[in-house]
Design an enzyme around this catalytic site. Structure first.
Site, PDB file in Angstrom:
ATOM      1  N   TRP B 322       0.840  -1.198   0.000  1.00  0.00           N
ATOM      2  CA  TRP B 322       0.000   0.000   0.000  1.00  0.00           C
ATOM      3  C   TRP B 322       0.881   1.257   0.000  1.00  0.00           C
ATOM      4  O   TRP B 322       0.534   2.284  -0.580  1.00  0.00           O
ATOM      5  CB  TRP B 322      -0.896  -0.008   1.246  1.00  0.00           C
ATOM      6  CG  TRP B 322      -1.738   1.237   1.407  1.00  0.00           C
ATOM      7  CD1 TRP B 322      -2.979   1.447   0.889  1.00  0.00           C
ATOM      8  CD2 TRP B 322      -1.400   2.423   2.132  1.00  0.00           C
ATOM      9  NE1 TRP B 322      -3.425   2.695   1.242  1.00  0.00           N
ATOM     10  CE2 TRP B 322      -2.474   3.316   2.009  1.00  0.00           C
ATOM     11  CE3 TRP B 322      -0.290   2.823   2.877  1.00  0.00           C
ATOM     12  CZ2 TRP B 322      -2.495   4.569   2.594  1.00  0.00           C
ATOM     13  CZ3 TRP B 322      -0.299   4.074   3.453  1.00  0.00           C
ATOM     14  CH2 TRP B 322      -1.395   4.937   3.312  1.00  0.00           C
ATOM     15  N   HIS B 323       2.055   1.141   0.643  1.00  0.00           N
ATOM     16  CA  HIS B 323       2.946   2.298   0.741  1.00  0.00           C
ATOM     17  C   HIS B 323       3.625   2.626  -0.578  1.00  0.00           C
ATOM     18  O   HIS B 323       4.104   3.739  -0.767  1.00  0.00           O
ATOM     19  CB  HIS B 323       4.020   2.058   1.818  1.00  0.00           C
ATOM     20  CG  HIS B 323       3.468   2.094   3.201  1.00  0.00           C
ATOM     21  ND1 HIS B 323       3.006   0.972   3.832  1.00  0.00           N
ATOM     22  CD2 HIS B 323       3.282   3.120   4.057  1.00  0.00           C
ATOM     23  CE1 HIS B 323       2.574   1.309   5.039  1.00  0.00           C
ATOM     24  NE2 HIS B 323       2.726   2.601   5.198  1.00  0.00           N
ATOM     25  N   GLY B 324       3.728   1.660  -1.474  1.00  0.00           N
ATOM     26  CA  GLY B 324       4.376   1.974  -2.742  1.00  0.00           C
ATOM     27  C   GLY B 324       4.598   0.743  -3.590  1.00  0.00           C
ATOM     28  O   GLY B 324       4.615  -0.385  -3.083  1.00  0.00           O
TER      29      GLY B 324
END
Lengths: 375, 487
Positions: B322-324
């Protein structure tokens, strides 16, 4: 809500006292002076040096204003590694202006050439091609235009006030010293007022602090060792992105040389010298660093020749019989080192031969003791 | 628009004053216009994507509410596909393609990937999750769909939390958007206090740490002690950056009369990794717990330990991603999953050991040791979070361990850490971290952020002046974006 807003304003009042000191520094340090005003002051008082500590204006607007005002025939352009080329090196000193600092990137160099008026007298550009100019990607657009007085003042007083306090706490200056210097000289900017370092009216830089530093050689050696240590750090990147940047910059350089040719300007390029320890470390490191010293000068040589211009690879001090003790830090040579470089270049360049009296410069060198020229 | 920008310093007071001056019926319109302006200061055209999703979710939620069975599920699926599809397209398209190409190369399949050169709409992951939360809650009949388009649009676009959360649930934010807010001086003061605290964390600690850490990460040193220091300092940079943002978001919403969810609760005081995730980015971990982990672990079929562990692992890998779109984030998430699974598997054995060693007699020391271990484990995983590639993170960790024998050069360490900012700024940052930890400890002990309200006014104002002076004197005012804006 009005009461709440009033409370906020009252709360903020004591905080505004924090900005009184920065305002005084800006005022007494003459940090507020605009680039064009600096040129005017230097014309009126030729001993004036300029070097800002907090003014966000970069060298670019000042150097452009200087060149536009002097309308010289010879211009030195590049990074801080051309600062040391002085008007006294030329037969007609008034025909020269040093625009070092205004050519930090190829985009800046292009911009500088574009800014030259159509009736410019500039016939020769001595272009210092620093390693950074060739491979770094500077976002320098916003440095080219000077902000209005109000914005500059706000930036200095509100945003750089911390640096002023830190410098003050580090005993770099004090207010009475600043007031005294401000009253006794016409120098502009805190660095020029306190250290006596700064740009002379010809645009070259005077390193007063280094000249009077008794421990200069030790400091330079420490700086060199630090750089060597940094060079020894291995890169983790499998593909060095600097090659890509270098290729782009070579293309941009070709465009600039074309542009100059069309305007009848001869460009004499050179790569500035490194202390031997750094030079050897770059060779030992291999990869991009080695290429910068070995293959890149050859590419530059070819590129300049193709445009009918000349290029000198002066990365190694031995090339121009330089002296290792004539560095002021890990990357900058003193004006005496640049005098040697000028003698070498003028002896080997038909363009420079007509502008420089090599014999006179040799005498100047013979009469100079130490690493700095007396003017 | 960045919270730490001159534009926000003009924008927010203007909105604040205008909000309380306009008649009640125009307050939400004003907030929506302000939110659009706030968002459009980044990349204006992306507002169209945001409004397309808002419109789709608004009507889909109303449509599914009226239906049952397969049709209800179908409308939910359309909304999920629209939201996640947008997210996957903008964020993971190139990543997926690059990895397919890599795989194709291994199996000698001639595949040339199509790579798009598009920027990720700001805060997309946040408002996609917030929108999904609304549609799922309506689907689960836990919330009645919003009938006013403008109110729903504001639920997604409310500017304090638009680009980096906290990710709100409809039950918490939507009713507030349907309430008239009148000026409350004590709430406004608390909001301002919260914003001041957030700016302190962001500008004095996180952004100054960025000036120390970024150049070092670009050219990593090879000394073990320096690498350990970088890892620890990055943990504080990340925490202060994101929790600072959350504080400013919560504070600015509070000044307008709104309450946003808390996102952080002294995470580095956690004594287990599980506890850490209950204290760190709470709005995201709660979201994934409710909408991913529970359905995966308990939703269908037989519940077993193995299934719980797999669900846990999958959830955390997805938290990481989700962060990248980078394997570094996947490894970061996987490490969290492994920590939690190992923690659960060894729980009984650790309890036995605790009893045998009679650790209750040295409880403070034991708690300190637990906190230290959790902090080290989390900092270790953050190396992957911060590094550009898995190889670089791995090099960081192996060098950190293998060069341990080379000794501890404290002087060399300090000279490396202070090289870019100077001594004073470095020591101010360290002092600020200590100040922050003490203040947060007090908050936790007193069970309120506003514990100073009960103290003499001189002390309270002294604290405000201290924070404000630190921000003005030692804050970093260059353009340093918030780390979580990229998510």
């Amino acid at each position: 809500m009005l009461l709440f807003l009033r409370k906020i304003i009252l709360f903020s009042l004591p905080l505004s006292l924090l900005f009184v000191f920065p305002a005084l520094v800006v005022y007494f340090g003459r940090e507020y002076v605009s680039a064009s005003d600096v040129v005017e002051i230097q014309k009126k008082f030729p001993k004036t040096l300029m070097s800002f500590a907090y003014n966000p204006t970069s060298f670019v607007p000042y150097k452009i204003a200087l060149v536009q005002d002097k309308n010289p025939t010879i211009v030195a352009l590049g990074t801080s590694r051309v600062f040391q080329i002085r008007k006294e090196f030329f037969i007609d000193p008034d025909s020269f202006a040093n625009a070092g600092g205004a050519g930090r990137s190829l985009d800046d160099i292009t911009y500088f050439v574009q800014q030259l008026p159509s009736d410019t007298k500039v016939k020769v550009i001595i272009l210092g091609l620093d390693n950074e100019t060739l491979f770094e990607k500077f976002e320098s657009k916003h440095f080219r235009v000077e902000e209005p007085f109000a914005v500059r003042s706000f930036d200095m007083i509100a945003l750089t006030s911390r640096r002023m306090y830190l410098d003050y706490l580090a005993h770099k200056f004090n207010l009475s010293q600043l007031r005294h210097a401000s009253a006794s000289t016409t120098n502009v900017g805190l660095v020029a007022l306190i250290n006596g370092d700064g740009f002379r009216p010809d645009g070259s830089y005077k390193y007063t602090q280094s000249e009077s530093n008794q421990r200069l050689q030790e400091d330079v050696q420490a700086d060199i060792q630090k750089t060597v240590k940094e060079l020894q750090v291995k890169s983790l990147q499998s593909e060095d992105p600097r090659y890509k940047e270098l290729a782009t910059n070579m293309q941009k350089l070709s465009v600039v040389l074309d542009m100059c040719k069309k305007r009848g300007i001869t460009v004499i390029g050179f790569t500035p010298p490194y202390p031997k320890a750094i030079y050897n470390s770059m060779i030992d490191k291999g990869g991009f660093e080695k290429d910068l010293l070995v293959t890149v000068p050859l590419q530059l040589q070819t590129l300049f020749s193709e445009h009918g211009d000349q290029f000198f690879d002066l990365s190694l001090v031995d090339t121009f019989k330089g002296n290792e003790h004539e560095f002021v830090d890990a990357v900058h040579g003193s004006d005496v080192m640049y005098l040697r470089m000028m003698i070498y270049m003028a002896s080997n360049s038909s363009t420079l031969k007509g502008l420089v009296d090599v014999e006179h410069l040799k005498k100047m060198l013979a009469n100079t003791q130490g690493a700095f020229l007396p003017f | 628009m960045l919270f730490n920008s001159l534009s926000f310093a003009v924008f927010f007071p203007t909105v604040f004053i205008a909000y309380y001056l306009v008649p009640s019926r125009f307050k939400n319109v004003l907030l929506l216009i302000a939110s659009c302006f706030f968002y459009m200061m980044f990349v204006p055209k992306y507002i169209l994507i945001l409004f397309a999703l808002i419109t789709a979710d608004f009507y889909l939620a109303q449509a599914l509410e009226k239906r049952e069975g397969l049709q209800r599920k179908l409308f939910l699926a359309v909304s999920v596909v629209a939201n996640l599809g947008t997210l996957i397209f903008f964020r993971y398209f190139n990543f997926l393609n690059e990895n397919i190409a890599l795989l194709a190369h291994v199996i000698h399949w001639n595949y040339s990937p199509l790579l798009l050169s598009i920027a990720l709409p700001l805060g997309l992951s946040f408002h996609v999750f917030q929108s999904l939360s609304y549609v799922i809650e309506v689907y689960r009949k836990k919330y009645v769909s919003e009938k006013n388009y403008l109110t729903y649009a504001l639920y997604v676009m409310f500017f304090p939390q638009l680009v980096a959360g906290p990710i709100e649930r409809p039950q918490h934010l939507l009713p507030q958007l349907n309430t008239v807010h009148t000026f409350d001086a004590s709430l406004a003061r608390r909001g301002l206090e919260r914003m001041l605290w957030g700016f302190f964390k962001k500008l004095v600690i996180a952004d100054q740490l960025a000036q120390i850490i970024n150049p070092l990460y670009a050219n990593l040193p090879q000394e073990s002690l320096t690498l350990i220091a970088i890892a620890i300092l990055f943990s504080y940079q990340l925490y202060c950056d994101f929790s600072g943002y959350s504080d400013i978001a919560i504070g600015s919403a509070m000044m307008l009369g709104y309450s946003l969810s808390e996102n952080f609760n002294r995470p580095y005081a956690s004594r287990s990794v599980g506890e850490f995730w209950r204290r760190w980015h709470m709005s995201l971990s709660n979201w994934l717990r409710d909408y991913l982990y529970y359905p995966l672990a308990l939703g269908f079929g037989k519940v077993s330990k193995g299934r719980l562990y797999i669900s846990l692992f999958v959830t955390f890998v997805l938290i990481g991603l989700w962060h990248g779109a980078n394997w570094t984030f996947a490894v970061f998430g996987a490490m969290q999953g492994i920590y939690l699974i190992v923690g659960s598997v060894t729980e009984k054995a650790r309890k036995k050991l605790h009893a045998v060693l009679r650790l209750e007699k040295v409880q403070t020391l034991h708690h300190f040791f637990q906190t230290l271990v959790v902090f080290c484990l989390i900092s270790l995983s953050f190396i992957f979070f911060r590094s550009e590639t898995v190889e670089k993170a791995w090099w960081f960790i192996t060098t950190m361990v293998s060069s341990f024998h080379s000794g501890f050069g404290v002087r060399a360490l300090l000279s490396t850490l202070t090289a870019h900012t100077g001594n004073i700024v470095f020591y101010i940052v360290i002092l600020s971290i200590i100040l922050m930890e003490v203040f947060q400890y007090m908050q936790e002990t007193k069970k309120t952020f506003y514990f100073l309200d009960a103290r003499p006014r001189a002390l309270r104002y002294g604290w405000y002046y201290l924070l404000a002076s630190f921000i003005l004197m030692f804050g970093y005012f260059g353009a340093q974006s918030f780390i979580y804006f990229q998510f």
